[in-house]
Scaffold this active site. Structure first.
Site: not given
Ligand SMILES: Cc1cc2nc3c(=O)[nH]c(=O)nc-3n(C[C@H](O)[C@H](O)[C@H](O)COP(=O)(O)OP(=O)(O)OC[C@H]3O[C@@H](n4cnc5c(N)ncnc54)[C@H](O)[C@@H]3O)c2cc1C
Length: 379
Positions: A124, A363, A131-132, A158, A367
């Site tokens: 978690c 994971e 996210g990122s 997950t 990007q």
């Molecule tokens: C089905 C699924 C299962 C998952 N399972 C888990 C889990 O078990 N545990 C957990 O903790 N997380 C989990 N995640 C979360 C996943 O790791 C995040 O969705 C991922 O890290 C991206 O974060 P975000 O969705 O907030 O996208 P954002 O961070 O908002 O990114 C949006 C877009 O902006 C781009 N971006 C963001 N920052 C930058 C940067 N600095 N430079 C260039 N581009 C950038 C990204 O590449 C993306 O294209 C899961 C996600 C999904 C969809």
């Protein structure tokens, strides 16, 4: 000298998992996908063959597989179903922070119980606004006497609704951003832990993905990992380790798509001959095969380095990124080779394409992997 040969034991492991995946997972993959259904039955059977807790050392009740062996397993599982591979793999992901940062006492306390049955763990980290940008997390952990009180909501987890044990990252000092984060282990039956609705996903639909909510969750102080305030480091070390396995699962999807495309191209006739005799199709198949092989080698390199005890931050990011992009490209090309039939749910390739897409997102997005690679190059 570089040796690409697997040992006999590794070959037997690969065959065992291949047989298991083709017998127990592949026949129900389309149904689980259609119904968006998590199958505990598969978890039970996978536990019975002794591989569920594959990354956990034998002394704590796991299978004690190396990172490379974990990759062999992940490829076979994902070739049968990306969603099932994801939730079986997420168990190891959820336990990894404990393996990396847990005290001996905590490992003995939590792992022995967890590994004694077909139990799943979850990792978690992600939140709605973080996210990122992990350091923006809003989850907090407050020390009160000999406990920590955790509050926050984790997103897209997950195994969120089916795990018995969570590794959770929360900030003890939000103003310090990533330097204020700590990692904790939280049993799912702790009062104050709940989860949101199951997410309705594009792909990997067999996996249970949800919000996990922590409201005034009390855990003993020794459930904190590491020395405290090192949660970001533990999370990043976890991802360095897991990315090779995620890359391997992407290779599994890509390989399955390639195999389906080869079989279909030999069978489908147009203009009086199999489309496999058309050079345009042959070139697509050749490109697909090159990418699958290259992705697998990058994955094996990242895993091998980890098994040697070497830092593999760049190599695991390269492997995850290249393999994820490969899975997307190869599965899309497989749909193309199937023509209109590829677009229909009667054939498996559209599922490969939907399952593959997630490999460019979770994971750490691809990007973010490119950022990691560039940072390592420019250090
Ligand atoms: C089905 C699924 C299962 C998952 N399972 C888990 C889990 O078990 N545990 C957990 O903790 N997380 C989990 N995640 C979360 C996943 O790791 C995040 O969705 C991922 O890290 C991206 O974060 P975000 O969705 O907030 O996208 P954002 O961070 O908002 O990114 C949006 C877009 O902006 C781009 N971006 C963001 N920052 C930058 C940067 N600095 N430079 C260039 N581009 C950038 C990204 O590449 C993306 O294209 C899961 C996600 C999904 C969809």
């Amino acid at each position: 000298m570089v040796d690409f040969m697997l040992t006999e034991e590794q070959q037997r492991l690969r065959e065992l998992v291949c047989k298991f995946a083709q017998r127990e997972i592949a026949p129900v993959a389309a149904e689980l996908d259609r119904e968006q259904r998590f199958s505990q039955e598969i978890v039970d059977k996978y536990y019975e063959i002794g591989l569920l807790h594959s990354a956990v050392p034998e002394e704590y009740g796991g299978a004690g597989l190396s990172s490379l062996e974990g990759c062999l397993v992940a490829e076979e599982l994902a070739a049968a179903c990306g969603g099932v591979a994801s939730y079986l793999g997420a168990n190891n992901l959820g336990l990894m922070p404990l393996l990396i940062g847990g005290s001996l006492e905590l490992k003995q306390e939590l792992l022995a119980k967890h590994c004694a049955g077909p139990n799943l763990a979850a990792f978690c980290l992600t939140e709605a606004e973080a996210g990122s940008d992990v350091a923006s997390m809003r989850s907090t952990a407050k020390r009160v006497e000999d406990e920590f009180i955790i509050n926050g909501t984790k997103q897209f987890i997950t195994n969120g609704g089916v795990a018995g044990l969570y590794s959770v990252f929360a900030s003890e000092q939000p103003e310090l951003r990533h330097k204020g984060i700590s990692g904790f282990m939280v049993p799912a039956n702790t009062p104050g832990v709940s989860h949101g609705k199951k997410e309705d996903k594009m792909g990997q639909r067999a996996a249970d993905t949800r919000e996990v909510i922590f409201r005034d969750v009390h855990v003993p102080a020794h459930f904190r990992l590491g020395t405290g305030l090192d949660g970001f480091k533990i999370a990043m070390m976890t991802l360095d380790e897991s990315r090779a396995g995620v890359g391997a699962a992407a290779v599994g999807i890509a390989r399955a798509a390639l195999e389906a495309a080869v079989a279909y191209a030999k069978e489908r006739k147009q203009f009086g001959k199999p489309i496999a005799q058309l050079q345009a199709i042959q070139f697509m198949l050749a490109e697909m095969a090159m990418k699958v092989d290259a992705a697998r080698l990058l994955v094996w390199r990242a895993a091998y380095l980890h098994d040697q005890g070497s830092r593999n931050t760049k190599e695991s990011a390269i492997a995850k990124c290249f393999a994820g992009d490969t899975a997307m490209q190869v599965s899309t090309d497989a749909v193309q080779i199937f023509g209109g039939y590829g677009y229909m749910k009667d054939y498996p390739v559209e599922k490969y394409m939907r399952d593959a897409k997630l490999h460019q997102i979770y994971e750490g997005t691809n990007q973010v992997q490119r950022l990691v690679i560039a940072n390592e190059l420019l250090r």
